[in-house]
Design a protein around this motif. Structure first.
Motif, mmCIF file in Angstrom:
data_model
loop_
_atom_site.group_PDB
_atom_site.id
_atom_site.type_symbol
_atom_site.label_atom_id
_atom_site.label_comp_id
_atom_site.label_asym_id
_atom_site.label_seq_id
_atom_site.Cartn_x
_atom_site.Cartn_y
_atom_site.Cartn_z
ATOM 1 N N LYS A 44 0.854 -1.190 0.000
ATOM 2 C CA LYS A 44 0.000 0.000 0.000
ATOM 3 C C LYS A 44 0.884 1.231 0.000
ATOM 4 O O LYS A 44 1.795 1.347 0.806
ATOM 5 C CB LYS A 44 -0.877 -0.029 1.255
ATOM 6 C CG LYS A 44 -1.623 1.265 1.513
ATOM 7 C CD LYS A 44 -2.474 1.200 2.773
ATOM 8 C CE LYS A 44 -2.420 2.514 3.514
ATOM 9 N NZ LYS A 44 -3.191 2.549 4.738
ATOM 10 N N ASP B 25 -6.133 1.098 0.366
ATOM 11 C CA ASP B 25 -7.221 0.927 1.331
ATOM 12 C C ASP B 25 -8.540 0.649 0.614
ATOM 13 O O ASP B 25 -9.315 -0.215 1.020
ATOM 14 C CB ASP B 25 -7.387 2.204 2.184
ATOM 15 C CG ASP B 25 -6.254 2.374 3.180
ATOM 16 O OD1 ASP B 25 -5.819 1.365 3.750
ATOM 17 O OD2 ASP B 25 -5.812 3.519 3.390
ATOM 18 N N TRP C 239 -10.235 0.951 11.616
ATOM 19 C CA TRP C 239 -10.195 2.289 12.218
ATOM 20 C C TRP C 239 -11.376 2.446 13.169
ATOM 21 O O TRP C 239 -12.360 3.101 12.854
ATOM 22 C CB TRP C 239 -10.196 3.359 11.118
ATOM 23 C CG TRP C 239 -8.935 3.296 10.319
ATOM 24 C CD1 TRP C 239 -8.735 2.632 9.152
ATOM 25 C CD2 TRP C 239 -7.670 3.887 10.657
ATOM 26 N NE1 TRP C 239 -7.423 2.778 8.736
ATOM 27 C CE2 TRP C 239 -6.751 3.537 9.642
ATOM 28 C CE3 TRP C 239 -7.214 4.678 11.720
ATOM 29 C CZ2 TRP C 239 -5.410 3.952 9.656
ATOM 30 C CZ3 TRP C 239 -5.882 5.091 11.736
ATOM 31 C CH2 TRP C 239 -5.007 4.727 10.711
ATOM 32 N N ILE D 207 -0.500 13.322 9.300
ATOM 33 C CA ILE D 207 0.012 12.051 8.764
ATOM 34 C C ILE D 207 -0.152 12.118 7.256
ATOM 35 O O ILE D 207 -1.218 12.500 6.773
ATOM 36 C CB ILE D 207 -0.828 10.842 9.245
ATOM 37 C CG1 ILE D 207 -0.909 10.792 10.765
ATOM 38 C CG2 ILE D 207 -0.267 9.529 8.686
ATOM 39 C CD1 ILE D 207 -1.999 9.851 11.280
ATOM 40 N N TYR E 92 7.142 5.369 7.612
ATOM 41 C CA TYR E 92 5.774 4.887 7.484
ATOM 42 C C TYR E 92 5.480 4.015 8.693
ATOM 43 O O TYR E 92 6.226 3.089 8.990
ATOM 44 C CB TYR E 92 5.636 4.059 6.190
ATOM 45 C CG TYR E 92 4.209 3.728 5.876
ATOM 46 C CD1 TYR E 92 3.463 4.531 5.022
ATOM 47 C CD2 TYR E 92 3.584 2.636 6.464
ATOM 48 C CE1 TYR E 92 2.133 4.248 4.749
ATOM 49 C CE2 TYR E 92 2.253 2.348 6.202
ATOM 50 C CZ TYR E 92 1.548 3.163 5.342
ATOM 51 O OH TYR E 92 0.227 2.879 5.083
HETATM 52 P P1 ADP Z 1 -3.188 9.542 -0.326
HETATM 53 O O1 ADP Z 1 -3.890 8.360 -0.899
HETATM 54 O O2 ADP Z 1 -3.200 10.748 -1.210
HETATM 55 O O3 ADP Z 1 -1.809 9.244 0.165
HETATM 56 P P2 ADP Z 1 -5.192 9.401 1.770
HETATM 57 O O4 ADP Z 1 -5.505 10.273 2.937
HETATM 58 O O5 ADP Z 1 -6.325 9.083 0.853
HETATM 59 O O6 ADP Z 1 -3.983 10.031 0.977
HETATM 60 O O7 ADP Z 1 -4.655 8.013 2.298
HETATM 61 C C1 ADP Z 1 -3.424 7.905 2.893
HETATM 62 C C2 ADP Z 1 -3.346 6.567 3.587
HETATM 63 O O8 ADP Z 1 -1.983 6.248 3.830
HETATM 64 C C3 ADP Z 1 -4.003 6.581 4.918
HETATM 65 O O9 ADP Z 1 -4.409 5.275 5.252
HETATM 66 C C4 ADP Z 1 -2.852 7.044 5.823
HETATM 67 O O10 ADP Z 1 -3.044 6.714 7.171
HETATM 68 C C5 ADP Z 1 -1.710 6.321 5.228
HETATM 69 N N1 ADP Z 1 -0.402 6.951 5.417
HETATM 70 C C6 ADP Z 1 0.178 7.892 4.650
HETATM 71 N N2 ADP Z 1 1.423 8.172 5.095
HETATM 72 C C7 ADP Z 1 1.609 7.387 6.180
HETATM 73 C C8 ADP Z 1 2.711 7.193 7.082
HETATM 74 N N3 ADP Z 1 3.841 7.875 6.958
HETATM 75 N N4 ADP Z 1 2.572 6.287 8.057
HETATM 76 C C9 ADP Z 1 1.416 5.596 8.185
HETATM 77 N N5 ADP Z 1 0.351 5.728 7.369
HETATM 78 C C10 ADP Z 1 0.449 6.609 6.380
#
Ligand code: ADP
Length: 491
Positions: free
Chosen positions: A15, A21, A258, A313, A371
């Motif tokens: 991912k 997701d 979540w 985040i 991450y």
């Molecule tokens: P995008 O798809 O543009 O990155 P979204 O808000 O739709 O943004 O989804 C981001 C997903 O990735 C979320 O589940 C978020 O918690 C996760 N995420 C992004 N960066 C991190 C990180 N550094 N550590 C943990 N989870 C992260």
């Protein structure tokens, strides 16, 4: 209906963002509504390592870039995912560790055009029939540029299943050269502005838009925004031309992963619904905040626990408005008692700047470059406010996680942020619809003044708790969205 989902990533295997997701959760929600959804992914090394019951169904010889690849179709099992998971196995293209799109040095894999063309050819082939099964999809639902050629290849098949193409982020357009186009043996008639040609090269994202029967984005506001030059990344003309073939369906979130009531990462679980007395969730949330502050060592004598804790985040890229945060932090720390934690990775310039700021304000700012699912859950639960000042946001998941965890988001009015966050105006506070803070100008000052508005209400516990409770009670699951996708498939 029988639906084949095709994507380049899926939680929990691999991912890089919200796409992973969605590809995990939406099939599960659709299966619960009675559809038969099956998922097909490239057989990356990490995926092969985490599935059971691998079975070879058959193979095809399919063209790549000046070579023919032997493509094996595997069936696999993974607890908690769709019953049928198919993998497209071409070791020379997918048996690599780590990120699905980029090398560990941060550069795109040089053969990405070939990798995802071969993947798309195999998916199109599967849509016509999967060896060893008599299952046929009614709809093939493709996601983002990596699968954009699937509707294009299927357009040449008769009969064929219908195709839906979902754009999760227009900024990633799968743009490759004329030379790639030729080497991949794509039909010469596609080399036209009416089909896949795009500014001197060709775009796999455009192929999905042009050839799919229906095109969706992941929020209604983003579907409208991308038809304008400001958000359209030069695709606005193509998108305008789609007319009512284009629609927006808001993503949901996984309510099990979540869920502050059951989340293993928290030191105390909580929920509004199961509060016997009023507000025990407030205490539990405070316990999570204290633990987080201790963990990140922001508990110094000069940082009282009552100081509001702000969180961020996300990918550290321009889209996410990271510069708005870095530009206002000095003023925020000078004029308020707020402290902040940032979790993310991405652009090395942002990483360096944030690290420098954390060194400058050791008692006020903690930056974790990397991450971490675990820390992400703790931040959602332990913070008082969640910042998401994105320049554009196709849907955004983090603001929805923060709503569910009672951590009001501060967001720019765009895309899915506009569709999920109701600003705490006097009126919205009064009628109890407010769940966060919205600003309208992509500028550090606008973000700062929205934070200050939030901090004023934060000092009024009754009003603040109402706001958090409205946020926590918002319906954010996949059911409503899955119903909308079902209606689209029927159409
Ligand atoms: P995008 O798809 O543009 O990155 P979204 O808000 O739709 O943004 O989804 C981001 C997903 O990735 C979320 O589940 C978020 O918690 C996760 N995420 C992004 N960066 C991190 C990180 N550094 N550590 C943990 N989870 C992260």
């Amino acid at each position: 209906m029988n639906i084949l989902f095709a994507a380049s990533e899926a939680f929990p295997f691999i991912k890089t963002g919200g796409l992973g997701d969605v590809v995990h959760s939406l099939p599960i929600a659709l299966n619960q509504l009675g559809d038969d959804v099956r998922l097909v992914l490239p057989a990356y090394r990490d995926v092969l390592a985490s599935v059971d019951g691998l079975k070879e169904l058959g193979f095809w010889d399919l063209p790549g870039a000046d070579v023919t690849h032997r493509v094996r179709i595997l069936q696999a099992h993974h607890e908690g995912l769709t019953d049928y998971l198919y993998l497209i196995d071409v070791p020379s293209l997918f048996d690599r560790a780590g990120n699905p799109y980029v090398h560990s040095d941060g550069f795109n894999w040089p053969d990405n055009a070939e990798r995802f063309t071969v993947f798309s050819r195999a998916v199109a082939q599967m849509a016509k029939g999967i060896p060893g099964t008599d299952w046929h999809p009614d709809v093939v639902h493709c996601h983002d540029w990596q699968t954009g050629l699937v509707p294009a290849f299927l357009s040449m098949a008769h009969p064929r299943p219908k195709t839906v193409f979902t754009i999760h982020n227009l900024a990633y357009d799968g743009h490759f050269s004329r030379d790639d186009f030729t080497r991949l043996a794509l039909p010469p008639e596609w080399w036209s502005p009416d089909y896949v040609e795009f500014y001197g090269g060709f775009s796999m994202l455009k192929a999905g838009m042009v050839f799919a029967d229906q095109v969706t984005t992941v929020s209604p506001t983003y579907a409208r925004e991308i038809c304008t030059p400001e958000y359209g990344y030069r695709f606005e003309g193509v998108l305008q031309h789609l007319g009512d073939k284009l629609s927006g369906i808001l993503n949901g979130i996984d309510l099990e992963i979540w869920n502050p009531e059951t989340d293993d990462h928290l030191v105390q679980n909580y929920s509004v619904e199961n509060s016997k007395q009023r507000q025990p969730w407030v205490k539990a949330k405070l316990a999570n905040k204290n633990e987080l502050l201790t963990q990140i060592r922001l508990t110094r004598a000069d940082v009282p626990v009552k100081a509001p804790l702000l969180g961020f985040i996300g990918r550290l890229v321009e889209q996410k408005g990271v510069d708005l945060i870095t530009d206002m932090l000095a003023e925020l720390f000078r004029t308020t008692d707020a402290v902040m934690i940032i979790l993310g990775s991405g652009d090395s310039l942002y990483e360096a700047e944030l690290t420098k700021l954390a060194d400058k304000y050791p008692a006020r700012l903690h930056v974790h470059i990397g991450y971490s699912e675990y820390l992400a859950h703790r931040i959602e639960a332990g913070c008082d406010l969640f910042l998401m000042p994105s320049r554009f946001e196709p849907c955004g998941l983090n603001q929805m996680y923060s709503l569910r965890y009672g951590t009001p988001p501060v967001v720019n009015f765009t895309g899915g942020l506009a569709d999920t966050v109701t600003d705490a105006t006097a009126m919205a506070l009064k009628d109890k619809t407010a769940n966060g803070f919205v600003f309208n100008d992509v500028h550090a000052d606008a973000l700062l003044s929205a934070i200050k508005r939030a901090l004023t209400i934060y000092k009024k516990p009754k009003q603040w708790q109402q706001l958090c409770e409205t946020a926590m009670q918002q319906k954010l699951g996949w059911e409503a969205s899955a119903n909308k996708y079902q209606a689209l498939y029927q159409k």
